[in-house]
Every structure is written in structure tokens, then in C-alpha cells.
Design a protein around this motif. Structure first.
Motif, short mmCIF file in Angstrom:
data_model
loop_
_atom_site.label_atom_id
_atom_site.label_comp_id
_atom_site.label_asym_id
_atom_site.label_seq_id
_atom_site.Cartn_x
_atom_site.Cartn_y
_atom_site.Cartn_z
N ILE A 137 0.40 -0.87 -0.12
CA ILE A 137 -0.22 -0.34 -0.29
C ILE A 137 1.15 0.95 -0.17
CG2 ILE A 137 -1.80 0.91 0.90
CD1 ILE A 137 -2.37 -1.88 1.98
N GLY A 138 0.92 1.97 -1.86
CA GLY A 138 2.12 3.33 -1.54
C GLY A 138 3.37 2.83 -1.86
N ILE A 139 3.58 3.49 -2.08
CA ILE A 139 5.21 3.15 -2.79
C ILE A 139 6.19 3.90 -2.06
CG2 ILE A 139 5.86 6.10 -2.96
CD1 ILE A 139 6.38 3.81 -6.36
N ALA A 140 5.93 3.99 -0.61
CA ALA A 140 6.79 4.03 0.43
C ALA A 140 6.90 2.63 0.58
CB ALA A 140 6.75 4.96 1.82
N HIS A 141 5.73 1.73 1.29
CA HIS A 141 5.84 0.91 1.79
C HIS A 141 6.41 -0.18 0.94
CE1 HIS A 141 3.29 -2.82 2.74
NE2 HIS A 141 3.55 -2.54 3.63
N ILE A 142 6.48 -0.15 -0.91
CA ILE A 142 6.79 -1.42 -1.43
C ILE A 142 8.56 -1.12 -1.38
CG2 ILE A 142 6.45 -0.16 -3.79
CD1 ILE A 142 6.08 -2.37 -4.87
N LEU A 143 8.91 0.41 -1.88
CA LEU A 143 9.78 0.87 -1.28
C LEU A 143 11.01 0.65 -0.41
CD1 LEU A 143 10.58 4.29 -3.41
CD2 LEU A 143 10.77 2.05 -4.05
N PHE A 144 10.93 0.45 0.72
CA PHE A 144 11.22 0.04 2.01
C PHE A 144 11.21 -1.22 2.12
CE2 PHE A 144 11.04 -1.98 6.29
CZ PHE A 144 12.48 -0.87 7.19
N ASN A 145 9.89 -2.43 1.87
CA ASN A 145 10.68 -3.85 1.16
C ASN A 145 11.09 -3.99 0.40
OD1 ASN A 145 8.10 -4.17 4.08
ND2 ASN A 145 6.80 -4.83 2.45
N SER A 146 10.73 -2.94 -0.45
CA SER A 146 12.36 -3.99 -1.69
C SER A 146 13.38 -4.36 -1.24
CB SER A 146 11.20 -3.48 -2.70
OG SER A 146 10.25 -3.92 -2.85
N TYR A 147 13.73 -2.74 -0.34
CA TYR A 147 15.01 -2.68 0.26
C TYR A 147 15.36 -3.87 1.31
CZ TYR A 147 19.25 -0.72 1.90
OH TYR A 147 20.41 -1.22 2.54
N ALA A 148 14.78 -4.06 2.59
CA ALA A 148 14.78 -5.50 2.80
C ALA A 148 14.91 -6.44 2.13
CB ALA A 148 14.03 -5.11 4.04
N LEU A 149 14.05 -6.70 1.04
CA LEU A 149 14.43 -8.77 0.75
C LEU A 149 15.37 -8.19 -0.16
CD1 LEU A 149 13.27 -10.58 -0.20
CD2 LEU A 149 11.69 -9.53 -2.00
N TYR A 150 16.12 -7.04 -0.69
CA TYR A 150 17.21 -6.91 -1.93
C TYR A 150 18.39 -6.88 -0.76
CZ TYR A 150 21.24 -5.02 -4.01
OH TYR A 150 22.43 -4.96 -4.81
N SER A 151 18.73 -6.73 0.16
CA SER A 151 19.62 -6.67 0.80
C SER A 151 19.91 -7.74 2.39
CB SER A 151 19.76 -5.19 2.25
OG SER A 151 18.43 -5.11 3.35
N LEU A 152 18.56 -7.83 2.57
CA LEU A 152 18.77 -9.67 3.40
C LEU A 152 18.06 -10.52 2.64
CD1 LEU A 152 16.86 -7.52 6.77
CD2 LEU A 152 19.33 -7.51 5.98
N GLY A 153 17.78 -10.80 1.90
CA GLY A 153 17.29 -11.76 0.97
C GLY A 153 18.30 -12.78 0.58
N ALA A 154 19.11 -12.20 -0.16
CA ALA A 154 20.44 -12.81 -0.93
C ALA A 154 21.28 -13.34 0.19
CB ALA A 154 21.33 -12.18 -1.95
N GLN A 155 21.42 -12.38 1.32
CA GLN A 155 22.03 -13.15 2.45
C GLN A 155 21.01 -14.46 3.15
OE1 GLN A 155 22.87 -9.79 5.65
NE2 GLN A 155 23.89 -8.68 4.13
N ALA A 156 20.30 -14.72 3.45
CA ALA A 156 19.15 -15.26 3.60
C ALA A 156 19.60 -17.07 3.00
CB ALA A 156 18.11 -15.19 4.24
N GLU A 157 18.94 -16.27 1.73
CA GLU A 157 19.13 -17.35 0.78
C GLU A 157 20.54 -17.60 0.25
OE1 GLU A 157 18.35 -18.00 -4.18
OE2 GLU A 157 17.84 -17.06 -2.86
N ALA A 158 21.29 -17.12 0.31
CA ALA A 158 23.17 -18.34 0.23
C ALA A 158 23.13 -19.15 1.88
CB ALA A 158 23.74 -17.10 0.38
N LEU A 159 22.22 -18.29 3.02
CA LEU A 159 23.24 -18.87 4.03
C LEU A 159 22.25 -20.15 4.43
CD1 LEU A 159 24.57 -18.56 6.89
CD2 LEU A 159 22.10 -17.64 8.14
#
Length: 193
Positions: A137-159
């Protein structure tokens, strides 16, 4: 060969690596690739980038540029595979978010059909527990969650690996939706959980 068939030990990976090297010298590239994959499964993390590089060169020699590209990426990233699941989840999330943002009036059905609502769950629309994680809901919401997924998702997937990562991502998303359903009244969406 006999060292690879002996009981597993801390240096079994070296036996597989030596077998792979001898198969390369003998011209058996397919056998060498199989042996390097076995070595990769058993090798310590510090040795995996070198093995990935060798697998990349073998794949290139055998004409499989896709595998070569992935193995070379693993060799540069310390042996971790490319975060494919993270990129797929990010692409789906951004595609839905961009569509919802650009075509607000035309895609209101996205919110009506995908968002988590009390009435939707009461009507038996349990897919909303899953789909609400991809809708924001809203551009700030998607940008924040996408950034979190981008920065933490790759690490979690590698781990944890891609299979465990997708299971964890979906289960935490669904559990967050269940808690949102239980403790809030109104529209709920997002992958914050």
C-alpha cells in the motif's frame, strides 16, 4: 577412485578433487564435472570458490554457458549461488506494485482480490493469507520492503539455500498475515513479516 569410495572423512573432498583433475587430464570433462560437484558438496567453504571456478571452466568447455555463468558468479561471491529466489520474489513484488501504482483506477481489483481483509477470510478466501505478501500500500511501503528483501534476502538465501529460503519466506509471510488478521481490522498487505 578408492579414496572416494572409502568412508567419509574430513578430506574426502580432496579425493574427489583429485579424481576430477585426473579426469580432466584424461579428457573426460563430464566425469570431471561430476567429480567436482561431489567435491563441492564436501569441501569447506574456503575451498568452494575455487571448485566453482573449475566447474565454470568445465561448463564453458562443454558449451553450457548458463551453468558456466552461474559457477563463475559463485566463484566471485565466495561460493554462494546467485540469489535466484530473492530476485524472483522481488520481481513479482515490484511488478504488482508498479502495476498498482501506475494503473490505480484500473487495477483496484488487485486490492479487492489479493489484499488481506476480514471479510475475505470470513468468506473462505484463504489465498489472501499468501497473496497479501506481494501487494503493498503506497510507494514508500513497497520501496522499504523491496530494499529489505534486496539487502537481506540474498544473504538468507545464500545461508539457508533457495528451497529453505522460499519456505521460510512464505511461512513467515503467512504467519504474519494470520497475526494481522487476528489483531487488526481493515485492509492489510505487505511483506514486512
Amino acid at each position: 577412485i578408492s579414496a572416494t569410495q572409502a568412508p567419509e572423512g574430513p578430506l574426502t573432498w580432496r579425493a574427489w578433487q583429485q579424481l576430477a583433475a585426473s579426469r580432466v587430464r584424461g579428457g573426460d570433462l563430464g566425469g570431471a564435472a561430476r567429480a567436482y560437484r561431489e567435491a563441492d558438496k564436501r569441501a569447506p567453504a574456503s575451498e568452494r570458490p575455487e571448485i566453482a571456478s573449475r566447474l565454470g571452466w568445465l561448463a564453458k568447455e562443454m558449451g553450457d554457458s548458463g551453468v558456466a555463468r552461474r559457477q563463475f558468479a559463485r566463484s566471485r561471491s565466495g561460493g554462494a549461488a546467485e540469489p535466484l529466489v530473492t530476485w524472483v520474489i522481488l520481481a513479482i513484488t515490484l511488478a504488482i506494485g508498479i502495476a498498482a501504482f501506475l494503473f490505480q483506477r484500473r487495477v483496484e481489483f488487485l486490492y479487492e482480490w489479493l489484499a488481506l481483509t476480514q471479510q475475505g477470510i470470513a468468506d473462505g478466501e484463504y489465498w489472501r493469507l499468501f497473496t497479501a505478501n506481494f501487494l503493498h500500500i503506497g510507494i514508500a511501503h513497497i520501496l522499504f520492503n523491496s530494499y529489505a528483501l534486496y539487502s537481506l534476502g540474498a544473504q538468507a538465501e545464500a545461508l539457508y539455500g533457495p528451497r529453505r529460503f522460499i519456505v521460510m519466506y512464505l511461512l513467515t509471510g503467512i504467519s504474519g498475515a494470520v497475526f494481522s488478521f487476528a489483531f487488526t481490522h481493515g485492509l492489510s498487505a505487505g511483506a514486512s513479516t
